[in-house]
Scaffold this motif. Structure first.
Motif, PDB file in Angstrom:
ATOM      1  N   LYS A 315      42.932  35.075  19.863  1.00 10.94           N
ATOM      2  CA  LYS A 315      43.323  36.319  20.432  1.00 10.94           C
ATOM      3  C   LYS A 315      44.395  36.879  21.334  1.00 10.94           C
ATOM      4  O   LYS A 315      45.227  37.298  21.769  1.00 10.94           O
ATOM      5  CB  LYS A 315      42.389  36.681  20.507  1.00 10.94           C
ATOM      6  N   MET A 316      44.804  34.762  22.204  1.00  9.95           N
ATOM      7  CA  MET A 316      45.338  34.842  23.011  1.00  9.95           C
ATOM      8  C   MET A 316      46.964  35.135  22.775  1.00  9.95           C
ATOM      9  O   MET A 316      47.563  35.070  22.939  1.00  9.95           O
ATOM     10  CB  MET A 316      45.257  34.458  23.809  1.00  9.95           C
ATOM     11  N   GLY A 317      46.986  34.741  21.283  1.00  9.12           N
ATOM     12  CA  GLY A 317      48.402  34.395  20.313  1.00  9.12           C
ATOM     13  C   GLY A 317      48.297  32.865  20.499  1.00  9.12           C
ATOM     14  O   GLY A 317      50.398  32.907  19.358  1.00  9.12           O
ATOM     15  N   TYR A 318      48.007  32.056  20.469  1.00  5.46           N
ATOM     16  CA  TYR A 318      48.277  30.700  19.338  1.00  5.46           C
ATOM     17  C   TYR A 318      47.486  30.807  18.378  1.00  5.46           C
ATOM     18  O   TYR A 318      47.301  31.409  17.453  1.00  5.46           O
ATOM     19  CB  TYR A 318      46.748  29.872  20.363  1.00  5.46           C
ATOM     20  N   SER A 319      48.244  29.376  17.761  1.00  5.44           N
ATOM     21  CA  SER A 319      48.514  29.372  16.578  1.00  5.44           C
ATOM     22  C   SER A 319      46.664  28.893  15.717  1.00  5.44           C
ATOM     23  O   SER A 319      46.408  28.443  16.737  1.00  5.44           O
ATOM     24  CB  SER A 319      49.363  28.328  15.768  1.00  5.44           C
ATOM     25  N   TRP A 320      46.748  29.406  14.390  1.00  2.72           N
ATOM     26  CA  TRP A 320      44.895  28.740  13.967  1.00  2.72           C
ATOM     27  C   TRP A 320      45.406  27.385  14.579  1.00  2.72           C
ATOM     28  O   TRP A 320      44.211  26.938  14.940  1.00  2.72           O
ATOM     29  CB  TRP A 320      45.210  28.476  12.473  1.00  2.72           C
ATOM     30  N   ARG A 321      46.276  26.618  13.470  1.00  3.68           N
ATOM     31  CA  ARG A 321      45.815  25.455  14.110  1.00  3.68           C
ATOM     32  C   ARG A 321      46.322  24.775  15.543  1.00  3.68           C
ATOM     33  O   ARG A 321      45.131  23.489  16.078  1.00  3.68           O
ATOM     34  CB  ARG A 321      47.907  24.926  13.545  1.00  3.68           C
ATOM     35  N   ASP A 322      46.609  25.325  16.761  1.00  2.00           N
ATOM     36  CA  ASP A 322      46.376  25.081  17.967  1.00  2.00           C
ATOM     37  C   ASP A 322      44.694  25.678  18.371  1.00  2.00           C
ATOM     38  O   ASP A 322      44.320  24.381  19.349  1.00  2.00           O
ATOM     39  CB  ASP A 322      47.486  25.247  19.158  1.00  2.00           C
ATOM     40  N   SER A 323      44.325  26.738  17.718  1.00  2.76           N
ATOM     41  CA  SER A 323      43.217  26.989  18.752  1.00  2.76           C
ATOM     42  C   SER A 323      41.718  25.948  18.054  1.00  2.76           C
ATOM     43  O   SER A 323      41.139  26.071  18.584  1.00  2.76           O
ATOM     44  CB  SER A 323      42.990  28.768  17.629  1.00  2.76           C
ATOM     45  N   SER A 324      42.356  26.152  16.559  1.00  2.00           N
ATOM     46  CA  SER A 324      40.969  25.126  15.372  1.00  2.00           C
ATOM     47  C   SER A 324      40.854  23.342  16.743  1.00  2.00           C
ATOM     48  O   SER A 324      40.077  23.111  16.438  1.00  2.00           O
ATOM     49  CB  SER A 324      41.033  25.264  14.548  1.00  2.00           C
TER      50      SER A 324
END
Length: 399
Positions: A315-324
């Motif tokens: 939600k803060m704008g980070y990629s799914w890769r980094d969020s996961s």
């Protein structure tokens, strides 16, 4: 464990459990009874208690490392990484109370279980980030600071729970215990912290920490541990709080680490794992009636932390890769999971079967944190359709 990509401490945790009734007691009960007599267990308990106190002091001291992540981002990840699993854990404990803890007050059981599933192991997390060369990256800084604040919140709530429930006698006595706990915290920050600053200024003038300086540090740790036990909030919490007020002075922290960390991690903590393993009988988890509660605890512990952190990052704008990746890393419970579980058993917040469930949950979530992190780094990098690359250690990609 290192050969299969898992942290060494995970192997130490499993080894400690295998020395108990789960494995050694199952196949060689007479050997286990001969090795671990009542006197031996008493010695292991003392060594383990001292070791965990020193370990928690080192953890608290490491939280003083400066980080450059955005405070707003850290606050959002911290709130999501703590409140979501806390809420899930609270609901799960209320549901499981009659099955697992019928003789324990439901409020104490639920509150403790919510704290237990919300914890993260700072040392294990730091070790993983350093191994993956992410400790100085924005992702590593954001992860370690969010986890640190999560744990500060968890230990603060646990302090309140212990102070409010562990004194014997009237409500007035319990209120007095809470006041004494608050007074100790105030004393640490108002009186002890300035003295530590003076000590640090003296220590910084030397290249090595001599026996006298090390003695002062050990005396402070043991004194706070004794005072914490006297008040009734356990030595673990007191040692942790003492570590958090150590002045942020890299040379001094390095010297203390050099003198204490090797001994603690090589001797005291393995002994603690054996002592904890003697209390955990994972054979009981083979019962059908306990497999479902284990699945529930594992689910709320892992997915509460993972979904709370990863969805907030996204939600803060980070990629799914980094969020996961961050959501996975925040699930590394390690030794902290065992410390919390043993405190719960010792103080009567959980039963023996629940203690075993929490130990197995700590091991499982720690292993899953590595697996999810590795899978996350294989996701396509933003802007490179279909590519499977390793996350750049120097930057955290946003879309």
């Amino acid at each position: 464990m290192l050969s299969i990509g898992m942290p060494r401490v995970l192997g130490e945790m499993i080894g400690g459990i295998m020395m108990g009734p789960t494995c050694l007691g199952l196949f060689y009960p007479e050997l286990m009874a001969g090795l671990f007599t009542a006197e031996t267990k008493s010695v292991l308990s003392v060594i383990g208690t001292i070791g965990v106190g020193l370990y928690m002091f080192l953890i608290g001291m490491e939280l003083n490392v400066k980080r450059s992540s955005s405070l707003l981002e850290v606050g959002k990840v911290t709130a999501a990484g703590f409140l979501v699993p806390f809420a899930f854990g609270l609901l799960a404990a209320l549901y499981l109370h009659d099955t697992l803890a019928a003789g324990i007050p439901i409020g104490q059981f639920a509150f403790f279980m919510a704290i237990a599933v919300s914890i993260t192991s700072i040392p294990m997390l730091a070790r993983i980030l350093e191994e993956k060369n992410l400790h100085s990256s924005p992702l590593g800084q954001l992860t370690i600071l969010a986890a640190s604040l999560d744990d500060l919140g968890a230990w603060f709530l646990l302090t309140i729970l212990i102070a409010a429930t562990q004194s014997t006698g009237t409500i007035g006595n319990r209120f007095g215990q809470i006041l004494m706990a608050i007074g100790m915290i105030v004393m640490l920050y108002v009186v002890v912290k300035p003295l530590l600053r003076r000590f640090v200024r003296t220590a910084q003038g030397t290249d090595t920490m001599n026996e006298g300086m090390l003695g002062i540090v050990l005396l402070a740790i043991l004194s706070v541990a004794w005072l914490s036990e006297l008040i009734g909030i356990t030595s673990v919490i007191g040692c942790f709080l003492l570590g958090t007020i150590m002045p942020d002075a890299a040379p001094v922290q390095r010297m203390i680490d050099e003198r204490l960390k090797g001994l603690v991690t090589s001797l005291f903590i393995p002994v603690y794992f054996v002592h904890a393993g003697l209390k955990a009988d994972l054979r009981s988890l083979l019962q059908v009636e306990l497999l479902i509660p284990f699945g529930i605890l594992l689910g709320v512990s892992f997915f509460g932390k993972y979904l709370g952190c990863s969805l907030t990052m996204r939600k803060m704008g980070y990629s799914w890769r980094d969020s996961s990746a961050l959501g996975g890393l925040m699930n590394a419970k390690g030794l902290m999971g065992l410390v919390i579980a043993e405190l719960g058993l010792e103080l009567g917040y959980v039963s023996q079967p629940v203690y075993s469930l929490l130990v197995l949950t700590a091991i499982a979530t720690t292993a899953l944190s590595i697996v999810v992190y590795k899978l996350s780094t294989r996701l396509p990098h933003p802007g490179i359709r279909g590519a499977a690359s390793v996350m750049p250690p120097g930057e955290l990609a946003k879309q």
